[in-house]
Design an enzyme around this catalytic site. Structure first.
Site, PDB file in Angstrom:
ATOM      1  N   TYR A  65      -8.604  -5.515 -10.453  1.00  0.00           N
ATOM      2  CA  TYR A  65      -9.569  -5.974  -9.449  1.00  0.00           C
ATOM      3  C   TYR A  65      -8.852  -6.441  -8.178  1.00  0.00           C
ATOM      4  O   TYR A  65      -9.400  -7.214  -7.392  1.00  0.00           O
ATOM      5  CB  TYR A  65     -10.427  -7.116 -10.006  1.00  0.00           C
ATOM      6  CG  TYR A  65     -11.214  -6.734 -11.231  1.00  0.00           C
ATOM      7  CD1 TYR A  65     -12.446  -6.096 -11.117  1.00  0.00           C
ATOM      8  CD2 TYR A  65     -10.719  -6.973 -12.507  1.00  0.00           C
ATOM      9  CE1 TYR A  65     -13.173  -5.718 -12.234  1.00  0.00           C
ATOM     10  CE2 TYR A  65     -11.431  -6.601 -13.633  1.00  0.00           C
ATOM     11  CZ  TYR A  65     -12.656  -5.978 -13.494  1.00  0.00           C
ATOM     12  OH  TYR A  65     -13.370  -5.604 -14.611  1.00  0.00           O
ATOM     13  N   SER A  66      -7.632  -5.956  -7.965  1.00  0.00           N
ATOM     14  CA  SER A  66      -6.769  -6.463  -6.913  1.00  0.00           C
ATOM     15  C   SER A  66      -7.302  -6.191  -5.507  1.00  0.00           C
ATOM     16  O   SER A  66      -7.469  -5.032  -5.105  1.00  0.00           O
ATOM     17  CB  SER A  66      -5.376  -5.842  -7.057  1.00  0.00           C
ATOM     18  OG  SER A  66      -4.576  -6.103  -5.936  1.00  0.00           O
ATOM     19  N   ASN A  67      -7.524  -7.247  -4.735  1.00  0.00           N
ATOM     20  CA  ASN A  67      -7.856  -7.095  -3.322  1.00  0.00           C
ATOM     21  C   ASN A  67      -6.717  -6.403  -2.582  1.00  0.00           C
ATOM     22  O   ASN A  67      -6.944  -5.627  -1.650  1.00  0.00           O
ATOM     23  CB  ASN A  67      -8.113  -8.456  -2.685  1.00  0.00           C
ATOM     24  CG  ASN A  67      -9.396  -9.103  -3.141  1.00  0.00           C
ATOM     25  OD1 ASN A  67     -10.340  -8.424  -3.543  1.00  0.00           O
ATOM     26  ND2 ASN A  67      -9.442 -10.422  -3.087  1.00  0.00           N
ATOM     27  N   LEU A  69      -4.378  -4.173  -3.704  1.00  0.00           N
ATOM     28  CA  LEU A  69      -4.341  -2.729  -3.921  1.00  0.00           C
ATOM     29  C   LEU A  69      -5.521  -2.041  -3.237  1.00  0.00           C
ATOM     30  O   LEU A  69      -5.384  -0.939  -2.679  1.00  0.00           O
ATOM     31  CB  LEU A  69      -4.346  -2.407  -5.411  1.00  0.00           C
ATOM     32  CG  LEU A  69      -3.089  -2.771  -6.205  1.00  0.00           C
ATOM     33  CD1 LEU A  69      -3.224  -2.285  -7.649  1.00  0.00           C
ATOM     34  CD2 LEU A  69      -1.827  -2.190  -5.570  1.00  0.00           C
TER      35      LEU A  69
END
Length: 291
Positions: A65-67, A69
């Site tokens: 859920y990385s902002n 990436l």
């Protein structure tokens, strides 16, 4: 190379809290619809670094859920870089919306075990992925780098230099480091870690010290991570719903909601803080609401 990002006009952009006109939200969420907030300040210097050296491939690391990436994938798609995301955990049967967006923007996803992911700050980890993508540029989790730290200094153009306090979420510590190194003399910078650390953020303090930042130049408000990174508590959800209804804009659940609740809790405990001019960063990341 596709067209380069147009310069953003950085003027003071802050919104007073409806229940206290001396508390301001610094509106990084309005910088860009995808590469918003701290991602804009951190990624643009790294893209410029790569462009000037003719680097085509950008490799970085994050969770499903990385902002970071998510923003990197879009930036690569929009401005002409190949991107690789090293993702924590086994490949899921169903991708998160974040990873679906990353794929749609052309990012190559590589899934690794949690054990390997735990080594992401090591030299060995970086060397392994540099070997897999020779000629590429490895970007540490959250963008931690001299370029991104320097870029984070631009937050002051949004925050203004008349504040007594500036409060920000802390993940990798990149934004916090940039704020401290460029802070006006009168302003105290506060970091709110959004992840738990039984060692009381020793690694974070060490990273800051390696940048020449002494402990007397900032404060850490610990104890506000709730259930941990990326996990929401009922108290956080309730606060977020009430805050958004009163103030008319959204918070992301991973960073800003925890940080805004931390500030509200401090104000309740010490009402005299309302006599100071306090800014709190809205670091964007609203795509995190889809998770």
């Amino acid at each position: 190379m596709k067209s380069w990002p147009d310069p953003v006009r950085l003027d003071v952009d802050r919104t007073p809290w409806n229940d206290c006109e001396t508390i301001f939200t610094v509106r990084g969420d309005r910088l860009h619809p995808v590469v918003s907030g701290n991602k804009w300040f951190k990624l643009l210097p790294l893209l410029e670094f790569a462009r000037l050296r003719g680097i085509q491939t950008l490799v970085s690391v994050g969770g499903p859920y990385s902002n970071h990436l998510h923003a990197l994938a879009y930036a690569g798609h929009r401005w002409g870089f190949d991107t690789v995301g090293i993702v924590r955990g086994p490949e899921p049967d169903e991708y998160s919306q974040t990873l679906q967006d990353c794929l749609a923007w052309g990012m190559t996803l590589r899934f690794i075990s949690r054990t390997d992911y735990a080594e992401r700050y090591s030299t060995r980890f970086e060397e392994q992925w540099r070997a897999e993508y020779p000629g590429g540029h490895f970007i540490a989790e959250g963008g931690w780098s001299p370029e991104a730290i320097q870029g984070s200094a631009n937050w002051w153009q949004l925050a203004g230099r008349d504040l007594d306090w500036l409060v920000c979420p802390v993940g990798s510590g990149t934004t916090l480091a940039g704020l401290i190194l460029s802070a006006p003399t009168r302003c105290r910078v506060v970091g709110v870690p959004v992840y738990r650390d039984p060692d009381e953020y020793t690694d974070l303090r060490r990273k800051l010290a390696e940048q020449g930042i002494s402990a007397d130049r900032y404060r850490i408000w610990s104890g506000h991570a709730g259930r941990g990174f990326g996990r929401s508590s009922e108290a956080e959800r309730t606060f977020g719903e009430r805050f958004e209804a009163r103030n008319g804009y959204e918070l992301d659940p991973v960073y800003t909601r925890k940080t805004f609740l931390a500030l509200a809790s401090r104000l309740n405990r010490d009402p005299s803080l309302k006599d100071s001019r306090i800014g709190v960063l809205h670091t964007g990341g609203l795509q995190g609401r889809t998770g």
